[in-house]
Enzyme design. Structure first.
Site, mmCIF file in Angstrom:
data_model
loop_
_atom_site.group_PDB
_atom_site.id
_atom_site.type_symbol
_atom_site.label_atom_id
_atom_site.label_comp_id
_atom_site.label_asym_id
_atom_site.label_seq_id
_atom_site.Cartn_x
_atom_site.Cartn_y
_atom_site.Cartn_z
ATOM 1 C CD GLU A 48 0.286 -5.864 5.138
ATOM 2 O OE1 GLU A 48 -0.368 -5.405 4.237
ATOM 3 O OE2 GLU A 48 0.826 -6.991 5.624
ATOM 4 C CD GLU B 239 -4.256 -6.895 2.664
ATOM 5 O OE1 GLU B 239 -5.046 -7.265 3.689
ATOM 6 O OE2 GLU B 239 -3.907 -5.639 2.574
ATOM 7 C CB ALA C 17 -0.939 0.101 1.070
ATOM 8 N N GLY D 142 -0.508 -4.775 0.586
ATOM 9 C CA GLY D 142 -1.644 -4.585 -0.132
ATOM 10 C C GLY D 142 -1.579 -5.376 -1.647
#
Length: 689
Positions: A125, A105, A63, A102
């Site tokens: 993370e 994901e 992300a 991300g």
């Protein structure tokens, strides 16, 4: 369609390509056009299947963490993934490089995942004090099983393509043209005509979870968390994936994520992430770098051997020099043994071990260093010895070779001035064991050439080190502040504290071990030698050394170590010695609490950091944090001493320093001007900040 996302057709397969250099982060300007493209392709009858790929050197590597803590711009990542899961056509992620955070994901929202054979996948993370906030803790267990997912998420360590295939995280591993292979794979899946089940609806692996085994694994991981909140939250989120419905677990994950992202620990860990990136930039982005093809290390002892291994691990041919044949043989044998241990542990293959050993060349002749581009001196920590070495290097090193000293304390300006080429001299302060520890203090001497400095900063990154450029002073940044942290240690003992009480205050704070246990581990004789060289004394430590108690290696130091154990046992003899020395000085023992221990050790640590900033020894407060977290074990959840000062309250630190200065008169407690300013403004700005 914006340039960040493009769509092309290969027959009836649409290829969606994300192009957001350098690492294809899932920023808003990527999410918005990606969401639009996927919605359009979902509803386009001419499109039978969809491949999601990335341009550049990697798939989505995470992300955009610069967006954390700011108002969320829609569509957020969870909305993009939810849209993906509404697509009935087969969706295939084509992963090269890394799919992290991300990025992983996102691909968990696809029906299928195919990877290049060199790809790596993970959810890191936790290293930012967070958990995966886009459904990773709920979807990953449905593919790989809860126990495998728990290990991946709590460690944050990416796995390789082959392991991902074995774990059923990916469906195929390819070499060659990945996009073409992914399109072909999508067509094959389409031809099979089977229902395409989203990951969210796959519950077979979860239903087979051994809950007792899972809970044992989670409990073991919790023990290793050492006060960090994120690993515990990660384990809870994966547990929720087992015990709750998908939507309930997803909602619970979001609650945990929001709590973590707003907390001090995640703020601290994100601070460190950016601090390391800033420190690693080094000087002069546009400066040319010197070519480093061969490295030499002078000194084959513990430190020299470790430095040599660090460069060999980075792929550099290394000449290891010792004046005596026997010392050279011992050094090379130790290196061989260290690599053999790595093979026995499974962290290195036998082929890789041999490949690294082949990079070593032993020598007893300084003339053999004439072709080396970087020469690192790692001999005994005495100025006379080092000056002798640099005199020999000055005579044999080729023009333009960088000459580095691994000194921990000594004046690099004086070492440089002893040569005819001070512009080529730099300090490279490795931390022991040098092949393991990540920190590298790069000491910029008064006349160090900018291109030499830029070269070693880039080189440090290339061998997996975390570089921080510092200036010249006794002990540089790390060891100078370490001396400030330890200045009150003996006084605390004499006034009534025990070694174990002080060490407990440190471990309760979050340190991996306290100062006395660390001293025993490193060897008390090292500090004893340094004190004697500088005409200093430490009543308790010196007496222990005079008794031959050097720490773990002799079975006793501040603690006892029974039957070869590394477990410290409080020693009544040491406590009796402390009380006797206190009585000689007329000091009556009193109860000393943990708060006082922290105030008299860590507050001076911060204060010394402020002085270092004032003197421009460090460029930024964040550089000091990088040094202390990576080199000395300062708790990452507190962000380093200078970041922690803001959490603790600089005003409080100044007030308590003044209290102890008034009570003791010792200079270590005199608040620095910059610390006072920080207390007033809340910023370290003004000294590089």
């Amino acid at each position: 369609m914006p340039d960040f996302v493009s769509v092309a057709s290969d027959g009836d397969v649409a290829v969606v390509t994300i192009d957001n250099p350098p690492v294809n982060a899932m920023s808003f300007h990527v999410r918005e056009p990606l969401h639009q493209a996927l919605a359009a392709l979902r509803d386009d009858p001419s499109v039978a299947a969809i491949v999601i790929a990335c341009a550049g050197r990697t798939f989505v590597a995470g992300a955009d963490i610069t967006e954390f803590g700011k108002p969320v711009q829609q569509p957020e990542l969870r909305a993009v993934i939810a849209l993906l899961e509404t697509i009935a056509k087969p969706t295939v992620a084509a992963i090269h490089g890394t799919a992290l955070g991300g990025g992983l994901e996102l691909v968990l929202g696809c029906h299928f995942r195919v990877v290049d054979s060199n790809a790596r996948l993970g959810l890191p993370e936790v290293k930012l004090g967070l958990l995966p906030g886009g459904g990773g803790t709920v979807r990953l267990p449905r593919l790989v099983g809860a126990e495998k997912a728990l290990g991946m998420i709590v460690s944050g360590t990416p796995i390789a393509a082959v392991e991902a295939l074995e774990a059923a995280l990916v469906d195929a591993v390819f070499d060659g043209d990945l996009i073409a292979q992914a399109v072909r794979f999508a067509s094959e899946m389409l031809a099979k005509g089977r229902p395409f089940l989203p990951v969210r609806d796959r519950n077979d692996r979860l239903g087979k979870t051994d809950l007792a085994a899972f809970d044992r694994q989670a409990a073991e991981l919790a023990k290793k968390a050492r006060g960090l909140e994120a690993p515990i939250a990660c384990a809870q989120a994966v547990r929720n994936a087992i015990s709750l419905s998908f939507d309930e677990a997803l909602a619970a994950e979001r609650e945990l994520f929001l709590k973590l992202v707003a907390g001090d620990q995640s703020r601290a860990q994100r601070h460190l992430f950016f601090a390391e990136r800033e420190a690693a930039k080094g000087p002069g982005k546009d400066l040319s770098r010197r070519r480093i093809a061969r490295v030499a290390i002078i000194g084959a002892g513990t430190m020299g051997g470790g430095i040599a291994m660090a460069f060999a691990n980075g792929g550099f041919p290394v000449t290891l020099l010792e004046p005596g044949e026997e010392a050279l043989r011992r050094g090379l044998a130790t290196i061989d043994k260290n690599y053999a241990v790595s093979v026995s542990r499974g962290s290195l293959t036998e082929a890789a071990r041999q490949q690294r050993l082949d990079l070593f060349k032993g020598s007893t002749d300084y003339a053999d260093l004439a072709d080396c581009d970087l020469i690192v001196e790692a001999v005994f920590e005495e100025m006379a010895v080092k000056l002798e070495v640099f005199g020999k290097l000055d005579a044999v090193a080729k023009p333009g070779a960088i000459l580095a000293t691994n000194t921990s304390y000594l004046d690099v300006n004086a070492i440089a001035a002893s040569t005819s080429r001070p512009h080529d001299v730099v300090g490279l302060h490795f931390f022991s064991p040098a092949n393991v520890m990540k920190l590298l203090e790069i000491v910029r001497a008064e006349k160090t050439a900018p291109d030499a400095l830029a070269t070693v900063v880039e080189l440090a990154r290339g061998i997996g080190k975390v570089p921080v450029v510092v200036g010249v002073c006794h002990g540089f940044v790390g060891n100078r502040m370490l001396a400030a942290r330890g200045a009150e240690s003996e006084a605390l003992l004499l006034e009534g504290a025990t070694p174990s009480q002080i060490d407990k205050a440190f471990t309760d704070f979050g340190w991996p071990m306290g100062p006395f246990q660390m001293g025993d581990l490193a060897g008390l004789d090292i500090g004893w030698r340094n004190r004697k060289a500088r005409g200093l004394t430490a009543v308790i430590a010196d007496t222990l050394c005079e008794q031959g108690r050097f720490g773990q290696k002799t079975g006793s130091g501040f603690y006892r170590y029974e039957n070869g154990s590394r477990t410290p046992v409080p020693d009544a003899e040491v406590e009796a010695l402390i009380r006797a020395k206190a009585a000689e000085k007329g000091i009556a023992p009193r109860t000393i609490g943990a708060d006082e221990i922290i105030e008299r050790t860590l507050y001076p640590l911060v204060n010394e950091g402020a002085k270092i900033l004032e003197e421009k020894i460090a460029a930024r407060a964040s550089d000091i944090d990088v040094v202390w977290v990576n080199g000395y074990g300062f708790p990452i959840g507190k962000g380093g001493p200078m970041f922690w000062a803001g959490l603790e309250g600089a005003g409080k630190i100044v007030e308590r320093l003044e209290h102890w200065h008034e009570r003791t008169g010792r200079p270590i407690f005199q608040p620095a001007t910059l610390l006072r300013r920080f207390a007033e403004t809340g910023s370290w700005e003004g000294a590089g900040g």
